[in-house]
Design a protein around this motif. Structure first.
Motif, PDB file in Angstrom:
ATOM      1  N   MET A 209       0.808  -1.220  -0.167  1.00 29.90           N
ATOM      2  CA  MET A 209       0.077   0.148   0.196  1.00 29.90           C
ATOM      3  C   MET A 209       0.659   1.090   0.038  1.00 29.90           C
ATOM      4  O   MET A 209       1.794   1.368   0.959  1.00 29.90           O
ATOM      5  CB  MET A 209      -0.742  -0.020   1.202  1.00 29.90           C
ATOM      6  N   ILE A 210       0.775   2.172  -1.128  1.00 28.14           N
ATOM      7  CA  ILE A 210       1.751   3.385  -0.936  1.00 28.14           C
ATOM      8  C   ILE A 210       0.785   4.540  -1.312  1.00 28.14           C
ATOM      9  O   ILE A 210      -0.515   4.425  -1.568  1.00 28.14           O
ATOM     10  CB  ILE A 210       2.382   3.089  -2.231  1.00 28.14           C
ATOM     11  N   ILE A 211       1.445   5.534  -1.288  1.00 30.59           N
ATOM     12  CA  ILE A 211       0.801   6.923  -1.516  1.00 30.59           C
ATOM     13  C   ILE A 211       0.506   6.796  -2.823  1.00 30.59           C
ATOM     14  O   ILE A 211       1.348   6.393  -3.628  1.00 30.59           O
ATOM     15  CB  ILE A 211       1.465   8.096  -0.747  1.00 30.59           C
ATOM     16  N   GLY A 212      -0.550   7.502  -3.380  1.00 30.88           N
ATOM     17  CA  GLY A 212      -0.878   7.635  -4.761  1.00 30.88           C
ATOM     18  C   GLY A 212       0.198   8.338  -5.677  1.00 30.88           C
ATOM     19  O   GLY A 212       0.727   9.237  -5.108  1.00 30.88           O
ATOM     20  N   GLY A 364      -4.987   9.815  -2.940  1.00 34.39           N
ATOM     21  CA  GLY A 364      -5.403   8.875  -1.981  1.00 34.39           C
ATOM     22  C   GLY A 364      -3.993   7.759  -2.117  1.00 34.39           C
ATOM     23  O   GLY A 364      -3.036   8.067  -2.636  1.00 34.39           O
ATOM     24  N   ILE A 365      -4.423   6.706  -1.669  1.00 35.82           N
ATOM     25  CA  ILE A 365      -3.500   5.646  -1.555  1.00 35.82           C
ATOM     26  C   ILE A 365      -3.649   4.652  -2.631  1.00 35.82           C
ATOM     27  O   ILE A 365      -4.808   4.632  -3.324  1.00 35.82           O
ATOM     28  CB  ILE A 365      -3.748   4.755  -0.185  1.00 35.82           C
ATOM     29  N   TYR A 366      -2.800   3.599  -3.041  1.00 34.82           N
ATOM     30  CA  TYR A 366      -2.786   2.874  -3.967  1.00 34.82           C
ATOM     31  C   TYR A 366      -2.110   1.409  -3.616  1.00 34.82           C
ATOM     32  O   TYR A 366      -1.336   1.316  -3.169  1.00 34.82           O
ATOM     33  CB  TYR A 366      -2.043   3.284  -5.281  1.00 34.82           C
ATOM     34  N   ILE A 367      -2.833   0.374  -3.920  1.00 35.34           N
ATOM     35  CA  ILE A 367      -2.536  -0.861  -3.871  1.00 35.34           C
ATOM     36  C   ILE A 367      -2.469  -1.464  -5.177  1.00 35.34           C
ATOM     37  O   ILE A 367      -3.209  -1.853  -5.979  1.00 35.34           O
ATOM     38  CB  ILE A 367      -3.482  -1.811  -2.939  1.00 35.34           C
ATOM     39  N   PRO A 368      -0.945  -1.803  -5.480  1.00 30.05           N
ATOM     40  CA  PRO A 368      -0.686  -2.116  -6.865  1.00 30.05           C
ATOM     41  C   PRO A 368      -1.381  -3.750  -7.001  1.00 30.05           C
ATOM     42  O   PRO A 368      -1.678  -4.448  -5.999  1.00 30.05           O
ATOM     43  CB  PRO A 368       0.788  -2.225  -7.046  1.00 30.05           C
ATOM     44  N   ARG A 369      -1.428  -4.044  -8.323  1.00 29.91           N
ATOM     45  CA  ARG A 369      -1.932  -5.430  -8.480  1.00 29.91           C
ATOM     46  C   ARG A 369      -0.984  -6.531  -7.880  1.00 29.91           C
ATOM     47  O   ARG A 369       0.342  -6.299  -7.861  1.00 29.91           O
ATOM     48  CB  ARG A 369      -1.747  -5.580 -10.134  1.00 29.91           C
TER      49      ARG A 369
END
Length: 568
Positions: A209-212, A364-369
Motif C-alpha cells: 500500500m503506497i501513497i498515490g 489517495g492511497i494505491y494498492i498495486p496489482r
C-alpha cells in the motif's frame, strides 16, 4: 498565450496539424513546435485561458447557485455525463453539451466528454503510473487481443522524459509490475492510512500500500507552483500545481512562436490523396458559422480522445480507404476497453479519535496489482488483475444532524469530527474484445449535421470475475486489518464509468490485424499518427494517461525524424 487564429489563410500549409488539445494533444503540440514545426492545433470547443477562465476556482459551495447543484436546464444539457456523479455547478462549464453531441448506446455506455482547450486534462484524476512488461506482454502471453509492437524498454526513456517535465509526486517501491517513475517528493499518508498499511502488509505479504503517484507538484517545478491541498483541481488550478495542457504543455508550445490554436473547429475528416498515398490535411467545420474549411499539413496527429479520434477516422473515406482511414484490417472501431469502477469495501477504524489531518489532500492511497504477476500468484478464475485506490478520512457528525436536540451541547456535537472511515475501490483490467465496438450512425446527427457514434460494448466474464475477486479481497483485507462494520460493494457499472476508454484504433505488428504500427502511424497513411487512447492494444489495470504522454512524445520524435528523412 497563443495565436488564437480563427481567420487563418485557408490555403496555408502547416508543417503539422494536431487534432485535440487534451493530454496527448497538448504533448503533441509541445513536442512538434519545440522541434521546429509550424503547428496548428484544432480544438472542437472554446478557448480556456489558464487561470483567467477558471471561474469557480476559489468559490465555496455557498458562493454558488443552489449550493453547487445543477438547475433542471443544466441537468438536461448534461443528461448523459451527469450519470458519472462528477458533474456539479463548479465544473459544469468544462463538460460537453450532450444534447448538441448525441451518441447512441446500443448497450449502456457512459461517454464523458470535455470540448474546450485542454479537454479532459482539466478534469482528470491525475493518477500516473507506468506500465510494465507484464502489461505490454499480456496479449501475447494469454492470447487475448494482438501483441503490442513495443515493450517497456521502448517506452522507458519516454516515461522519464515526460515525467521530468510534467512533475510526478510519489515514492519508489521497486515492484516489477509497477515500475518506479522519476519522482518529486511524495504526499504523506494520514495516521489511519499508515496504520492500515502496516496491518495489510503484515497480514498479506506481497500486497503493498503506497501513497498515490500523481501529477501534482509537491515542490515548485518548471515555473509552476506547488499544490496547496485545496482539492479543487477540476475547477482549474490557479497555481498550476496539477498537470494540464493549459498550465503546462500548451504554454511551452506557445513559447516557441510556432503554435496556432484554432477553437470551434470540428474536424470532419482526414483528407487522403490516393495519388500521393498519404494524407494532405483535414476538413473542418466551423462550429459557430458552419463554414467548411480545409487545412493542409505534412504530418497529422489525431488526439481528439479515443472515441472521437476513431469517429474522425471512420468518417475519413476515400477510394483507398472505403471503410475509414487505415481500416484495411477491419479493426477500426473495435476492441473498446475501459476499467471497471466502484467495486471494493469500506469500514470504520476505531481509535485515533484524538487525531486529524491538515488540508484536503487531492490524492489517495494505491494498492498495486498482486494477482497473476508470477507463478505463485496465478489464478485459475481469471487472467490479468486489478489494483485499488482509496483512502481514510473523517467526515462531520452526520448522526448529530438528525438528533432532536438544541443548545450549546448540540452545537458542539455538530462541529465534532465523525468516525474515521477507510475505503478501497478496485480498477480491473478489461480484455480487448472485437465485439466491443463503435460505429458511425448516419441516422442520428449532431448539431452540425455529422453522423454520430453508436457504442456497443459490455463487460465480459473475465471482468466480472475480476470484480468479484476485488470485492472479496477488499472485504478480507479490511476485516483482517481490524476495521469495523466492513461492507463490500459492487455497483455493477456499465462500461465508461472509469472514463478510461481505450482501443478502437489499436497498435500492432501486422497491418492485417491492427490499425497502427509500433510508432503510432496509421497503416497505409504513414504521415498520420494516433497517440491518444484509441491507440491502446490492451488496457492494463492502472490509469493510462502517463502512457499516452510517453507514446506521444516518442511518436512526435519519430515523426520529425521521418520528415527530415523525407520518408513521410
Amino acid at each position: 498565450m497563443a495565436n488564437y487564429n480563427i481567420d487563418a489563410d485557408k490555403a496555408l500549409t502547416y508543417d503539422a496539424i494536431v487534432v485535440g488539445s487534451g493530454i496527448s494533444g497538448g504533448w503533441a503540440a509541445k513536442e512538434l513546435t519545440e522541434k521546429g514545426l509550424k503547428t496548428l492545433v484544432l480544438e472542437r470547443g472554446r478557448i480556456v485561458k489558464h487561470v483567467e477562465d477558471y471561474p469557480t476556482m476559489n468559490l465555496d459551495p455557498w458562493d454558488m447557485e443552489l449550493r453547487g447543484g445543477l438547475t433542471l436546464q443544466e441537468q438536461d444539457k448534461h443528461y448523459k455525463s451527469i450519470r458519472s456523479g462528477f458533474v456539479g455547478k463548479d465544473i459544469e462549464h468544462f463538460h460537453a453539451n450532450d444534447r448538441e453531441n448525441p451518441y447512441t448506446e446500443v448497450k449502456p455506455f457512459l461517454w464523458v466528454r470535455a470540448h474546450q482547450m485542454g479537454g479532459r486534462s482539466l478534469l482528470w484524476g491525475k493518477q500516473t503510473y507506468r506500465w510494465s512488461d507484464l502489461d505490454f506482454e499480456a496479449n501475447a502471453r494469454d492470447g487475448h487481443g494482438v501483441d503490442w509492437p513495443i515493450r517497456y524498454r521502448d517506452l522507458e526513456p519516454w516515461y522519464t522524459y515526460v515525467e521530468k517535465f510534467a512533475g510526478i509526486s510519489g515514492a519508489p517501491l521497486g515492484l516489477k509490475q509497477l515500475p518506479d517513475s522519476h519522482f518529486l517528493p511524495p504526499m504523506e499518508m494520514n495516521v489511519v492510512e499508515k496504520a492500515v498499511r502496516e496491518r495489510i502488509e503484515k497480514n498479506h505479504p506481497g500486497r503493498n500500500m503506497i501513497i498515490g503517484r500523481v501529477a501534482h507538484l509537491t515542490v515548485p517545478h518548471n515555473g509552476r507552483g506547488q499544490c496547496q491541498y485545496r482539492n479543487r483541481c477540476s475547477r482549474g488550478c490557479p497555481y498550476g500545481a496539477y498537470f494540464s495542457s493549459n498550465s503546462t504543455t500548451l504554454p511551452a508550445a506557445n513559447a516557441t512562436g510556432k503554435l496556432t490554436i484554432r477553437p470551434f473547429s470540428i474536424v470532419q475528416e482526414v483528407i487522403y490523396d490516393d495519388v500521393k498515398g498519404k494524407a494532405t490535411g483535414v476538413r473542418v467545420i466551423d462550429a459557430e458559422t458552419s463554414e467548411v474549411i480545409d487545412y493542409k499539413a505534412r504530418v497529422i496527429f489525431l488526439n481528439a480522445s479515443a472515441l472521437s479520434t476513431t469517429q474522425i477516422m471512420l468518417n475519413s473515406k476515400s477510394s483507398r480507404f472505403e471503410n475509414g482511414l487505415g481500416n484495411d484490417s477491419g479493426e477500426l472501431g473495435h476492441n473498446l476497453m475501459d476499467h471497471t469502477y466502484r467495486v471494493g469495501a469500506m469500514g470504520t477504524v476505531e481509535g485515533f479519535d484524538d487525531r486529524y489531518y491538515k488540508g484536503r489532500r487531492p490524492n489517495g492511497i494505491y494498492i498495486p496489482r498482486y494477482w497473476n504477476i508470477d507463478a505463485a500468484s496465478k489464478s485459475d478464475k481469471f487472467v490479468r488483475g486489478f489494483g485499488y485506490q482509496g483512502g481514510a478520512g473523517r467526515g462531520g457528525s452526520r448522526a448529530a444532524a438528525n438528533l432532536p436536540e438544541y443548545g450549546a451541547d448540540f452545537k458542539d456535537k455538530l462541529v465534532q469530527p465523525g468516525p474515521w472511515e477507510f475505503f478501497i475501490t478496485g480498477f480491473s483490467e478489461s480484455l480487448p474484445q472485437h465485439s466491443n465496438k463503435v460505429m458511425l450512425n448516419p441516422d442520428v446527427l449532431d448539431k452540425w449535421g455529422q453522423p454520430t457514434l453508436s457504442i456497443d460494448a459490455e463487460w465480459g466474464p473475465n471482468e466480472h470475475a475480476l470484480n468479484q475477486q476485488a470485492e472479496e479481497d477488499a472485504v478480507e483485507m479490511l476485516e483482517r486489518a481490524g476495521l469495523k462494520d466492513v461492507m463490500g460493494f459492487n455497483n455493477n457499472h456499465e462500461m465508461g464509468y472509469g472514463i478510461h476508454e481505450m482501443g478502437t484504433a489499436r497498435m500492432g505488428r501486422d497491418p492485417k490485424t491492427s490499425v497502427l504500427n509500433g510508432f503510432n502511424q496509421v497503416h497505409g497513411a504513414a504521415n498520420v499518427f494516433v497517440t491518444d487512447g484509441a491507440c491502446m492494444t490492451s488496457s492494463s489495470c492502472v490509469n493510462p494517461s502517463l502512457t499516452y504522454m510517453a507514446l506521444t512524445a516518442r511518436a512526435a520524435d519519430h515523426a520529425v525524424s521521418e520528415l527530415n528523412k523525407q520518408n513521410i
